[in-house]
Design a protein around this motif. Structure first.
Motif, short mmCIF file in Angstrom:
data_model
loop_
_atom_site.label_atom_id
_atom_site.label_comp_id
_atom_site.label_asym_id
_atom_site.label_seq_id
_atom_site.Cartn_x
_atom_site.Cartn_y
_atom_site.Cartn_z
N ILE A 116 -19.45 -16.26 1.05
CA ILE A 116 -19.02 -17.52 0.45
C ILE A 116 -20.23 -18.42 0.32
O ILE A 116 -20.94 -18.66 1.30
N THR A 117 -20.49 -18.91 -0.88
CA THR A 117 -21.69 -19.71 -1.12
C THR A 117 -21.57 -21.09 -0.46
O THR A 117 -20.47 -21.59 -0.20
N TRP A 118 -22.74 -21.69 -0.23
CA TRP A 118 -22.78 -23.02 0.38
C TRP A 118 -22.13 -24.05 -0.53
O TRP A 118 -21.44 -24.96 -0.06
N SER A 119 -22.33 -23.92 -1.84
CA SER A 119 -21.73 -24.87 -2.78
C SER A 119 -20.21 -24.80 -2.75
O SER A 119 -19.53 -25.83 -2.86
N THR A 120 -19.67 -23.58 -2.59
CA THR A 120 -18.22 -23.43 -2.50
C THR A 120 -17.69 -24.10 -1.23
O THR A 120 -16.65 -24.76 -1.26
N MET A 281 -6.35 -37.26 -5.61
CA MET A 281 -6.25 -36.33 -6.73
C MET A 281 -7.59 -36.16 -7.44
O MET A 281 -7.98 -35.05 -7.81
N ALA A 282 -8.28 -37.29 -7.63
CA ALA A 282 -9.58 -37.23 -8.31
C ALA A 282 -10.58 -36.40 -7.51
O ALA A 282 -11.31 -35.57 -8.08
N LEU A 283 -10.62 -36.59 -6.20
CA LEU A 283 -11.53 -35.80 -5.36
C LEU A 283 -11.17 -34.31 -5.41
O LEU A 283 -12.06 -33.46 -5.53
N CYS A 284 -9.89 -34.02 -5.32
CA CYS A 284 -9.46 -32.62 -5.30
C CYS A 284 -9.82 -31.92 -6.61
O CYS A 284 -10.42 -30.84 -6.61
N LEU A 285 -9.47 -32.52 -7.73
CA LEU A 285 -9.71 -31.88 -9.02
C LEU A 285 -11.19 -31.84 -9.37
O LEU A 285 -11.66 -30.86 -9.97
N SER A 286 -11.95 -32.86 -9.00
CA SER A 286 -13.39 -32.84 -9.27
C SER A 286 -14.08 -31.77 -8.43
O SER A 286 -15.04 -31.13 -8.89
N SER A 287 -13.60 -31.56 -7.21
CA SER A 287 -14.19 -30.51 -6.36
C SER A 287 -13.92 -29.12 -6.94
O SER A 287 -14.77 -28.23 -6.89
N VAL A 288 -12.73 -28.95 -7.52
CA VAL A 288 -12.40 -27.68 -8.16
C VAL A 288 -13.32 -27.45 -9.36
O VAL A 288 -13.87 -26.36 -9.55
N ALA A 289 -13.50 -28.50 -10.18
CA ALA A 289 -14.40 -28.38 -11.33
C ALA A 289 -15.83 -28.09 -10.88
O ALA A 289 -16.54 -27.28 -11.50
N TRP A 290 -16.25 -28.73 -9.80
CA TRP A 290 -17.59 -28.49 -9.25
C TRP A 290 -17.74 -27.04 -8.83
O TRP A 290 -18.74 -26.37 -9.17
N ALA A 291 -16.77 -26.51 -8.08
CA ALA A 291 -16.85 -25.13 -7.61
C ALA A 291 -16.87 -24.15 -8.79
O ALA A 291 -17.65 -23.18 -8.79
N LEU A 292 -16.05 -24.41 -9.80
CA LEU A 292 -16.00 -23.51 -10.95
C LEU A 292 -17.29 -23.57 -11.76
O LEU A 292 -17.80 -22.54 -12.22
N THR A 293 -17.83 -24.77 -11.94
CA THR A 293 -19.07 -24.92 -12.71
C THR A 293 -20.23 -24.23 -12.01
O THR A 293 -21.02 -23.51 -12.64
N THR A 294 -20.32 -24.40 -10.70
CA THR A 294 -21.40 -23.76 -9.94
C THR A 294 -21.27 -22.25 -10.00
O THR A 294 -22.25 -21.53 -10.19
N GLY A 295 -20.02 -21.76 -9.86
CA GLY A 295 -19.80 -20.33 -9.92
C GLY A 295 -20.15 -19.75 -11.28
O GLY A 295 -20.74 -18.67 -11.38
N ALA A 296 -19.79 -20.47 -12.34
CA ALA A 296 -20.08 -19.99 -13.69
C ALA A 296 -21.59 -19.95 -13.93
O ALA A 296 -22.10 -19.01 -14.55
#
Length: 314
Positions: A116-120, A281-296
């Motif tokens: 599991i990456t540090w960013s995740t 909600m903003a923190l949760c959804l932004s963290s999901v976008a962050w994780a997906l962007t980093t993974g991509a």
């Protein structure tokens, strides 16, 4: 159909299904409604495959994987989802489903030893902070209710929603195993939904849950929408996108759908989030976008490296 259009279709449909589920609550037991929904969806898919001239039979080596996916994706996950929405606003359930982006690497770590990456980890920590803010007041009220002799149904709904997200994550992990056995997405979906329907029906019968057909028109409107649009069309678009653009981009659907669901809850369920809940909600959804962007980005970098001349030379 183009991939962007498939993405939009899946987001719009799944963003509305969490609210549409509320149309099926109250008249029929949640498990029975799940049987009606996926029974109709499965029959529709089998009929479509038959009209195309497909052979409907698949060998047991394929069926065993579809049985497992049916248990995870369409039995346990949806029974818990329907049950949780008896106690939680549909928007909150949809936000919890966005956390599947973190359950996936955790499952891969447990099952396959994938690091599991540090960013995740950082994104997951932000998401947890968001969930705490989102549910802080409601959980506190539920605990006070329990201490005062109440039933604490909100906590039950919260736990059921979490179980649903974890079960769906496991089901997604089984998709590739199913695809290895058959490339016919419609047919494998039909069998997977059928297995899930049969397991829920057996459980509902064994637990003595009543079976009846409600007279309320909104129930049947919700059933048809959930079965045809929410199950057949949206899942077809989702699995097609996975085959075309991969899971790293497809799972962005999980960021868009909660936004649509929250807006629908505000409009139709009279949900009025407090400022702390909006922040959560903003923190949760932004963290999901962050994780997906980093993974991509990392996936793209790895692919670029693997196709470079120096990589090929090694």
């Amino acid at each position: 159909m183009s991939s962007p259009l498939l993405f939009i279709i899946a987001c719009l449909i799944w963003g509305s299904t969490f609210w549409a589920i509320t149309l099926q609550l109250g008249d029929v037991a949640p498990a029975v409604s799940v049987v009606y929904r996926f029974g109709l969806a499965s029959a529709t898919l089998f009929a479509w495959c038959a009209l195309r001239g497909d052979t409907l039979r698949l060998p047991w080596r394929a069926q065993k994987w579809m049985l497992l996916q049916g248990l995870a994706s369409f039995a346990l996950s949806y029974v818990c989802t329907y049950s949780s929405e008896q106690y939680l606003v549909s928007a909150l359930v949809s936000v919890l489903f966005a956390l599947m982006v973190f359950w996936t690497p955790l499952l891969n770590r447990i099952a396959f030893g994938t690091p599991i990456t540090w960013s995740t980890c950082c994104a997951a920590f932000v998401a947890i902070c968001g969930i705490v803010l989102l549910f802080y007041q409601s959980i506190g009220a539920a605990l006070s209710d329990i201490m005062g002799g109440g039933n604490g149904h909100f906590l039950l709904g919260f736990v059921l929603a979490l179980v649903a997200t974890i079960s769906s994550t496991a089901g997604n992990a089984l998709v590739m195993k199913v695809r290895e056995q058959s490339g016919n997405v419609m047919l494998t979906m039909a069998w997977t939904m059928l297995w899930g329907t049969l397991m829920v029906a057996i459980w509902a019968g064994a637990t003595g849950q009543p079976w009846h057909l409600p007279a309320r028109p909104s129930y049947w409107m919700g059933l048809v929408y959930l079965a045809i649009f929410g199950s057949v069309i949206a899942f077809s678009a989702y699995f097609t996108l996975i085959a075309r653009i991969g899971t790293q981009k497809t799972v962005y659907i999980g960021v868009v759908t909660p936004v649509i669901s929250v807006l629908l809850s505000v409009q139709f369920e009279h949900y009025r989030p407090a400022p702390i809940e909006w922040v959560g909600m903003a923190l949760c959804l932004s963290s999901v976008a962050w994780a997906l962007t980093t993974g991509a980005r990392k996936t793209a970098a790895a692919a670029s490296l693997s196709t470079s001349p120096s990589a090929k030379a090694t």
